[in-house]
Design a protein around this motif. Structure first.
Motif, PDB file in Angstrom:
ATOM      1  N   MET A   1       0.847  -1.186   0.000  1.00 26.69           N
ATOM      2  CA  MET A   1       0.000   0.000   0.000  1.00 26.69           C
ATOM      3  C   MET A   1       0.888   1.243   0.000  1.00 26.69           C
ATOM      4  O   MET A   1       1.370   1.673   1.031  1.00 26.69           O
ATOM      5  CB  MET A   1      -0.895  -0.014   1.245  1.00 26.69           C
ATOM      6  CG  MET A   1      -1.867   1.136   1.303  1.00 26.69           C
ATOM      7  SD  MET A   1      -2.997   1.001   2.705  1.00 26.69           S
ATOM      8  CE  MET A   1      -1.905   1.244   4.098  1.00 26.69           C
TER       9      MET A   1
ATOM     10  N   ARG B   1       5.605  12.030   1.349  1.00 29.36           N
ATOM     11  CA  ARG B   1       5.726  13.255   2.144  1.00 29.36           C
ATOM     12  C   ARG B   1       7.045  13.939   1.811  1.00 29.36           C
ATOM     13  O   ARG B   1       8.076  13.280   1.701  1.00 29.36           O
ATOM     14  CB  ARG B   1       5.727  12.922   3.633  1.00 29.36           C
ATOM     15  CG  ARG B   1       4.348  12.827   4.209  1.00 29.36           C
ATOM     16  CD  ARG B   1       4.410  12.915   5.702  1.00 29.36           C
ATOM     17  NE  ARG B   1       4.756  11.638   6.294  1.00 29.36           N
ATOM     18  CZ  ARG B   1       5.281  11.510   7.511  1.00 29.36           C
ATOM     19  NH1 ARG B   1       5.559  12.568   8.228  1.00 29.36           N
ATOM     20  NH2 ARG B   1       5.548  10.320   8.000  1.00 29.36           N
TER      21      ARG B   1
ATOM     22  N   LYS C   1       9.517  17.593   2.599  1.00 27.32           N
ATOM     23  CA  LYS C   1       9.694  18.805   3.395  1.00 27.32           C
ATOM     24  C   LYS C   1      10.792  19.652   2.762  1.00 27.32           C
ATOM     25  O   LYS C   1      11.953  19.263   2.749  1.00 27.32           O
ATOM     26  CB  LYS C   1      10.050  18.441   4.836  1.00 27.32           C
ATOM     27  CG  LYS C   1      10.014  19.640   5.747  1.00 27.32           C
ATOM     28  CD  LYS C   1      10.068  19.215   7.200  1.00 27.32           C
ATOM     29  CE  LYS C   1       9.867  20.414   8.111  1.00 27.32           C
ATOM     30  NZ  LYS C   1       9.853  20.014   9.509  1.00 27.32           N
TER      31      LYS C   1
ATOM     32  N   SER D   1       5.580   6.029   2.126  1.00 24.43           N
ATOM     33  CA  SER D   1       5.137   4.799   2.789  1.00 24.43           C
ATOM     34  C   SER D   1       5.142   3.690   1.753  1.00 24.43           C
ATOM     35  O   SER D   1       4.446   3.790   0.743  1.00 24.43           O
ATOM     36  CB  SER D   1       3.716   4.954   3.325  1.00 24.43           C
ATOM     37  OG  SER D   1       3.642   6.067   4.157  1.00 24.43           O
TER      38      SER D   1
ATOM     39  N   SER E   1       7.095  16.806  12.879  1.00 27.11           N
ATOM     40  CA  SER E   1       6.147  15.758  12.493  1.00 27.11           C
ATOM     41  C   SER E   1       6.684  14.949  11.317  1.00 27.11           C
ATOM     42  O   SER E   1       6.225  13.842  11.064  1.00 27.11           O
ATOM     43  CB  SER E   1       4.791  16.362  12.160  1.00 27.11           C
ATOM     44  OG  SER E   1       4.880  17.126  10.982  1.00 27.11           O
ATOM     45  N   PHE E   2       7.664  15.484  10.614  1.00 27.22           N
ATOM     46  CA  PHE E   2       8.243  14.717   9.514  1.00 27.22           C
ATOM     47  C   PHE E   2       9.113  13.585  10.055  1.00 27.22           C
ATOM     48  O   PHE E   2       9.127  12.479   9.529  1.00 27.22           O
ATOM     49  CB  PHE E   2       9.085  15.627   8.614  1.00 27.22           C
ATOM     50  CG  PHE E   2       9.348  15.017   7.276  1.00 27.22           C
ATOM     51  CD1 PHE E   2       8.543  15.327   6.208  1.00 27.22           C
ATOM     52  CD2 PHE E   2      10.373  14.106   7.093  1.00 27.22           C
ATOM     53  CE1 PHE E   2       8.758  14.754   4.974  1.00 27.22           C
ATOM     54  CE2 PHE E   2      10.602  13.524   5.870  1.00 27.22           C
ATOM     55  CZ  PHE E   2       9.790  13.844   4.801  1.00 27.22           C
ATOM     56  N   GLU E   3       9.842  13.882  11.123  1.00 28.46           N
ATOM     57  CA  GLU E   3      10.745  12.892  11.715  1.00 28.46           C
ATOM     58  C   GLU E   3       9.980  11.876  12.559  1.00 28.46           C
ATOM     59  O   GLU E   3      10.454  10.774  12.794  1.00 28.46           O
ATOM     60  CB  GLU E   3      11.772  13.586  12.618  1.00 28.46           C
ATOM     61  CG  GLU E   3      12.638  14.616  11.920  1.00 28.46           C
ATOM     62  CD  GLU E   3      13.842  13.983  11.255  1.00 28.46           C
ATOM     63  OE1 GLU E   3      14.195  12.854  11.628  1.00 28.46           O
ATOM     64  OE2 GLU E   3      14.411  14.622  10.356  1.00 28.46           O
ATOM     65  N   ASN E   4       8.805  12.282  13.038  1.00 30.30           N
ATOM     66  CA  ASN E   4       8.031  11.443  13.955  1.00 30.30           C
ATOM     67  C   ASN E   4       7.529  10.173  13.250  1.00 30.30           C
ATOM     68  O   ASN E   4       6.668  10.249  12.380  1.00 30.30           O
ATOM     69  CB  ASN E   4       6.862  12.268  14.484  1.00 30.30           C
ATOM     70  CG  ASN E   4       6.046  11.546  15.512  1.00 30.30           C
ATOM     71  OD1 ASN E   4       6.130  10.315  15.622  1.00 30.30           O
ATOM     72  ND2 ASN E   4       5.264  12.283  16.267  1.00 30.30           N
TER      73      ASN E   4
ATOM     74  N   MET F   1       3.794   9.366  12.653  1.00 28.54           N
ATOM     75  CA  MET F   1       2.968  10.026  11.644  1.00 28.54           C
ATOM     76  C   MET F   1       2.633   9.102  10.478  1.00 28.54           C
ATOM     77  O   MET F   1       1.659   9.330   9.767  1.00 28.54           O
ATOM     78  CB  MET F   1       3.657  11.299  11.133  1.00 28.54           C
ATOM     79  CG  MET F   1       3.684  12.429  12.140  1.00 28.54           C
ATOM     80  SD  MET F   1       2.059  12.884  12.767  1.00 28.54           S
ATOM     81  CE  MET F   1       1.355  13.663  11.313  1.00 28.54           C
ATOM     82  N   ILE F   2       3.450   8.078  10.271  1.00 21.66           N
ATOM     83  CA  ILE F   2       3.128   7.108   9.222  1.00 21.66           C
ATOM     84  C   ILE F   2       1.826   6.401   9.596  1.00 21.66           C
ATOM     85  O   ILE F   2       0.951   6.192   8.759  1.00 21.66           O
ATOM     86  CB  ILE F   2       4.277   6.088   9.041  1.00 21.66           C
ATOM     87  CG1 ILE F   2       5.473   6.811   8.420  1.00 21.66           C
ATOM     88  CG2 ILE F   2       3.855   4.911   8.169  1.00 21.66           C
ATOM     89  CD1 ILE F   2       6.700   5.969   8.249  1.00 21.66           C
TER      90      ILE F   2
ATOM     91  N   GLU G   1      -1.081   8.626   8.951  1.00 23.58           N
ATOM     92  CA  GLU G   1      -1.463   8.603   7.533  1.00 23.58           C
ATOM     93  C   GLU G   1      -2.257   7.337   7.190  1.00 23.58           C
ATOM     94  O   GLU G   1      -3.225   7.400   6.427  1.00 23.58           O
ATOM     95  CB  GLU G   1      -0.226   8.687   6.640  1.00 23.58           C
ATOM     96  CG  GLU G   1       0.284  10.106   6.560  1.00 23.58           C
ATOM     97  CD  GLU G   1       1.565  10.228   5.761  1.00 23.58           C
ATOM     98  OE1 GLU G   1       1.972   9.245   5.124  1.00 23.58           O
ATOM     99  OE2 GLU G   1       2.140  11.311   5.789  1.00 23.58           O
ATOM    100  N   ASP G   2      -1.827   6.206   7.766  1.00 22.26           N
ATOM    101  CA  ASP G   2      -2.594   4.972   7.552  1.00 22.26           C
ATOM    102  C   ASP G   2      -4.003   5.134   8.115  1.00 22.26           C
ATOM    103  O   ASP G   2      -4.984   4.645   7.538  1.00 22.26           O
ATOM    104  CB  ASP G   2      -1.910   3.778   8.232  1.00 22.26           C
ATOM    105  CG  ASP G   2      -0.608   3.402   7.539  1.00 22.26           C
ATOM    106  OD1 ASP G   2      -0.395   3.858   6.400  1.00 22.26           O
ATOM    107  OD2 ASP G   2       0.199   2.665   8.139  1.00 22.26           O
TER     108      ASP G   2
ATOM    109  N   GLU H   1      -5.659   7.878   8.280  1.00 18.16           N
ATOM    110  CA  GLU H   1      -6.409   8.728   7.359  1.00 18.16           C
ATOM    111  C   GLU H   1      -6.979   7.896   6.204  1.00 18.16           C
ATOM    112  O   GLU H   1      -8.121   8.087   5.790  1.00 18.16           O
ATOM    113  CB  GLU H   1      -5.506   9.833   6.818  1.00 18.16           C
ATOM    114  CG  GLU H   1      -6.258  10.820   5.944  1.00 18.16           C
ATOM    115  CD  GLU H   1      -5.375  11.957   5.430  1.00 18.16           C
ATOM    116  OE1 GLU H   1      -4.152  11.912   5.644  1.00 18.16           O
ATOM    117  OE2 GLU H   1      -5.927  12.869   4.800  1.00 18.16           O
TER     118      GLU H   1
END
Lengths: 107, 282
Positions: free
Chosen positions: A1, A6, A8, A26, B70-73, B76-77, B80-81, B83
């Motif tokens: 999936m 993303r 930056k 991902s 939040s990019f490094e966190n 957050m993946i 996104e899942d 979402e």
């Protein structure tokens, strides 16, 4: 999936400044080395190429191999001379190409 | 001689201050992508502490930095899942979460800061995970998601993340929330297991001390589901059970009355802290 990538990129920079770009997509990065419950090999499916271009000129590119873990993350630097757009592409083994772009304003 | 003695005392005090500082929560401020996060605030009335402290203040500098961006966190993946799940049709009614609730950034804002709430139907407090299940079974014609199964953590993280930066505030006047709060308090202070520990033994009495290599925090829950460096995205009841297992006690089931009461009480203990979901912890 594979979901949306993303990225930056700073919104603005001064001319000639070295900026840091971060990207993440991902992706399962299935190596092709594993077997499922029945013992059949799970076919390889990875992102095999990543490129970043600024107004048509390649800034960064690399090939990816099966040993790279899931959700590949890249962080690299670029020097920007004028305003423009960074374009990012990820190429999947199944032929899909995921794209993203980010503008930057140079003052 | 007197001067020497004073110098000696000063040296000793200096050493004590340094030793203490290693284990104290840090004096640092957190901002996640421009959203200011309250990590220390005055405690509500009746709270055992004067000041409520986020677990973020107890973590190493590197871990704190990962939370900032939040990019490094890595959590957050999962968001996104979550979402993706939010927009996925589930069940026989052909509905997704978004069919009724539309844009989560609008409809779910504040939810993560105010749950658990009173659920009149079941006459019990309800948390975000159980509310998702209630929607699934009653509105969407789908099956309830079992504990930690099929994207439960991801969807919960996505919903709670919409309240990032908002202060935690429970409404204890709803239904019988107050009596569940009382019950949760009993659970919090009850010693249990072969090690005979209560939640309070570590997170209240020994808060700020080191337990071998682990820096004991107040055990706040404002960042759940959290991304733990050792186990990835971790739900609150998973964490409760892990803590209880470490006291060598029998673990209550997730979403059992004991743990729902505990969630109500512990969430209240973090009143005023910002929602940090998905927080990064060790």
């Amino acid at each position: 999936m594979a979901s949306k990538p993303r990225i930056k990129v700073p919104k603005s920079a001064s001319a000639g400044e070295v900026i840091t770009i971060k990207t993440l997509i991902s992706h399962e990065m299935e190596s092709g080395q594993r077997k499922d419950k029945e013992g059949n090999p799970i076919p390889r499916r990875i992102i095999n190429k990543f490129t970043c271009a600024f107004e048509g000129a390649t800034v960064f590119e690399c090939d990816l191999d099966p040993a790279i873990s899931a959700n590949p993350y890249f962080e690299f630097n670029a020097k920007v001379a004028q305003s423009g757009t960074f374009k990012f592409t990820w190429v999947d083994d199944d032929g899909s190409v995921y794209e993203a772009e980010a503008p930057i304003e140079v003052k | 001689m007197k001067r020497l003695l004073i110098a000696g005392v000063a040296l000793a005090t200096g050493l004590a201050a340094t030793a203490g500082a290693i284990a104290d929560p840090v004096d640092d401020t957190l901002e996640i992508d421009g959203t200011p996060i309250v990590t220390r605030t005055a405690a509500p009335e009746g709270h055992p502490f004067d000041e409520v402290l986020s677990g973020w203040l107890f973590r190493e500098a590197e871990t704190r930095d990962v939370s900032r961006d939040s990019f490094e966190n890595p959590g957050m993946i999962a968001v996104e899942d979550g979402e993706t799940l939010w927009n996925t049709v589930m069940g026989s009614e052909g509905k997704s979460c978004a069919t009724c609730h539309d844009d989560a950034a609008v409809s779910m804002k504040g939810v993560g800061a105010s749950f658990p709430k009173w659920d009149a139907d079941s006459q019990k407090p309800i948390n975000v995970e159980l509310q998702i299940n209630k929607c699934l079974t009653e509105q969407m014609g789908a099956e309830a998601i079992g504990f930690n199964k099929k994207g439960q953590r991801e969807l919960t993280a996505y919903i709670k993340h919409q309240s990032l930066g908002m202060p935690v505030k429970l409404d204890l006047s709803e239904g019988e929330m107050q009596s569940w709060w009382d019950k949760g308090k009993d659970v919090y202070y009850a010693r249990t297991g072969q090690l005979n520990l209560a939640c309070a033994s570590c997170h209240e009495v020994a808060m700020g001390k080191m337990i071998r290599a682990d820096h004991l925090s107040q055990g706040q829950v404002n960042g759940f589901p959290t991304y733990r460096l050792k186990s990835g995205l971790t739900s609150l009841h998973q964490r409760f059970r892990g803590c209880i297992r470490d006291t060598r006690a029998e673990q209550p089931k997730a979403f059992s009355d004991d743990l729902m009461a505990l969630e109500t009480y512990v969430t209240w203990r973090g009143t005023g802290l910002s929602v940090e979901t998905p927080a990064v912890r060790q």
